[in-house]
Design an enzyme around this catalytic site. Structure first.
Site, PDB file in Angstrom:
ATOM      1  N   SER A 285       0.778  -1.272  -0.108  1.00  0.00           N
ATOM      2  CA  SER A 285      -0.063  -0.126   0.140  1.00  0.00           C
ATOM      3  C   SER A 285       1.000   1.186   0.042  1.00  0.00           C
ATOM      4  CB  SER A 285      -0.896  -0.123   1.175  1.00  0.00           C
ATOM      5  OG  SER A 285      -1.718   1.167   1.129  1.00  0.00           O
ATOM      6  N   CYS A 286       0.250   2.434  -0.215  1.00  0.00           N
ATOM      7  CA  CYS A 286       0.999   3.630  -0.216  1.00  0.00           C
ATOM      8  C   CYS A 286      -0.211   4.802  -0.089  1.00  0.00           C
ATOM      9  CB  CYS A 286       1.678   3.780  -1.384  1.00  0.00           C
ATOM     10  SG  CYS A 286       1.050   3.860  -3.226  1.00  0.00           S
ATOM     11  N   GLY A 287       0.181   5.793  -0.846  1.00  0.00           N
ATOM     12  CA  GLY A 287      -0.909   7.027  -0.996  1.00  0.00           C
ATOM     13  C   GLY A 287      -1.992   6.622  -1.703  1.00  0.00           C
ATOM     14  N   TRP A 317      -3.972   4.497   0.653  1.00  0.00           N
ATOM     15  CA  TRP A 317      -4.272   5.437   1.707  1.00  0.00           C
ATOM     16  C   TRP A 317      -5.541   6.508   1.602  1.00  0.00           C
ATOM     17  CZ3 TRP A 317      -3.902   4.386   6.595  1.00  0.00           C
ATOM     18  CH2 TRP A 317      -4.150   5.612   7.670  1.00  0.00           C
TER      19      TRP A 317
END
Length: 335
Positions: A285-287, A317
């Site tokens: 996952s990330c932004g 996110w």
């Protein structure tokens, strides 16, 4: 959709199947690994440039330049300023699910095929995706992952454009040029490699519960955003992290000088140092699902964990922080 060129009208007719000879030629031209060095790409382009006339499988550099929304630069500007000769531009802000309120969500199969057609890319072409020289490895892994999710067989990542420039390989600049559109078959998406919100939420809610699957969520954002001490680049979005997630800033997976991926052995060492168990499922996952693919690429290059048990959380996110309810206690902050 905006790409490297304004394509002319596509030819009609169904895409032709690969002949046995052409299929064999494609296999011969494949690079030895997913990551490609500047030297390997240069030699491949000299042997097999992306000619508009050739009906053979071509090696095509595909620029995936992108910057965060709080950065004044844009990917298309970087592409105009300096690129690999004859490269094409894949715009990750536009090849998306336009119905979704979240950025960079995967397009449907028809939208993906249309994007590839406008880029003048054929199913058999060998694509080498690359980033900006300023950022090193950043958004190219997301495009590489997207291409593979939609079944494009010959996909590689340049490691990286910064080294391409530093080592003196040729570049060009200027406005976009036209490429001829060509039919690209509508593919099937490999949903097994994509984690959605509901699945990820279930994992977060099950964290530390007896009988939980033990799925590991790896977060590629900078550590300050993970702890909640630094703001998100998107205004109004809370920072923090999911319960049980592991902070793995994507920059820690890259060489600090070259901003390229290090050796598989070095990547294995980094992943192990974070306590990541290769025997358990992994969600990256990330932004917005972009640098999550830096983690996914590192896992692939290091042969760390089973490919069948690895997913990327597409919404990441930005979706998470907007969809979870305060009563869920699913946004954690730490010192």
């Amino acid at each position: 959709m905006a790409f490297v060129a304004v394509g002319r009208a596509a030819r009609t007719g169904l895409p032709r199947a690969l002949s046995p000879g052409l299929a064999a030629a494609c296999r011969r031209r494949n690079f030895s690994s997913y990551l490609v060095t500047p030297k390997e790409l240069s030699e491949a382009l000299q042997k097999n440039p992306p000619s508009p006339i050739s009906t053979d499988a071509r090696v095509i550099p595909l620029c995936a330049s992108w910057f965060l929304p709080n950065d004044e630069r844009t990917g298309i500007q970087a592409f105009r300023e300096q690129r690999i000769p004859k490269a094409r531009f894949f715009d990750i802000d536009k090849v998306i699910d336009k119905r979704s309120p979240y950025p960079h969500m995967l397009p449907d199969a028809k939208g993906f095929a249309g994007a590839m057609s406008e880029l003048g890319i054929r199913k058999e072409d060998v694509l080498v995706v690359y980033d900006t020289k300023e950022l090193g490895i950043f958004s190219a892994p997301r495009v590489g992952w997207t291409l593979k999710i939609f079944g494009h067989q010959n996909v590689h990542i340049l490691n990286n454009f910064k080294l391409w420039v530093d080592e003196g390989y040729p570049t060009e600049s200027g406005e976009l040029y036209s490429v001829e559109c060509c039919p690209y078959p509508i593919p099937e998406i490999d949903d097994a490699k994509v984690a959605d919100f509901e699945h990820t939420k279930e994992i977060a809610l099950d964290h530390n519960k007896e009988g939980a699957e033990g799925v590991q969520i790896l977060d590629a954002r900078p550590h300050g955003r993970f702890t909640g001490q630094a703001p998100e680049p998107r205004e109004g979005l809370s920072s923090g992290h999911m319960p049980g997630s592991i902070s793995l800033p994507f920059s820690e997976l890259l060489d600090p000088a070259t901003k390229a991926f290090p050796s598989p052995e070095k990547l294995k060492s980094i992943l192990a140092s974070k306590g990541i168990d290769p025997s358990k499922p992994i969600i990256s996952s990330c932004g917005t699902g972009v640098t999550a693919c830096v983690i996914e690429t590192a896992l692939e290059v290091a042969n760390y964990g089973s490919p069948e048990s690895r997913k990327v959380y597409d919404g990441s996110w930005t979706e998470w922080a907007q969809r979870v309810q305060p009563s869920d206690n699913l946004i954690l902050k730490s010192e």
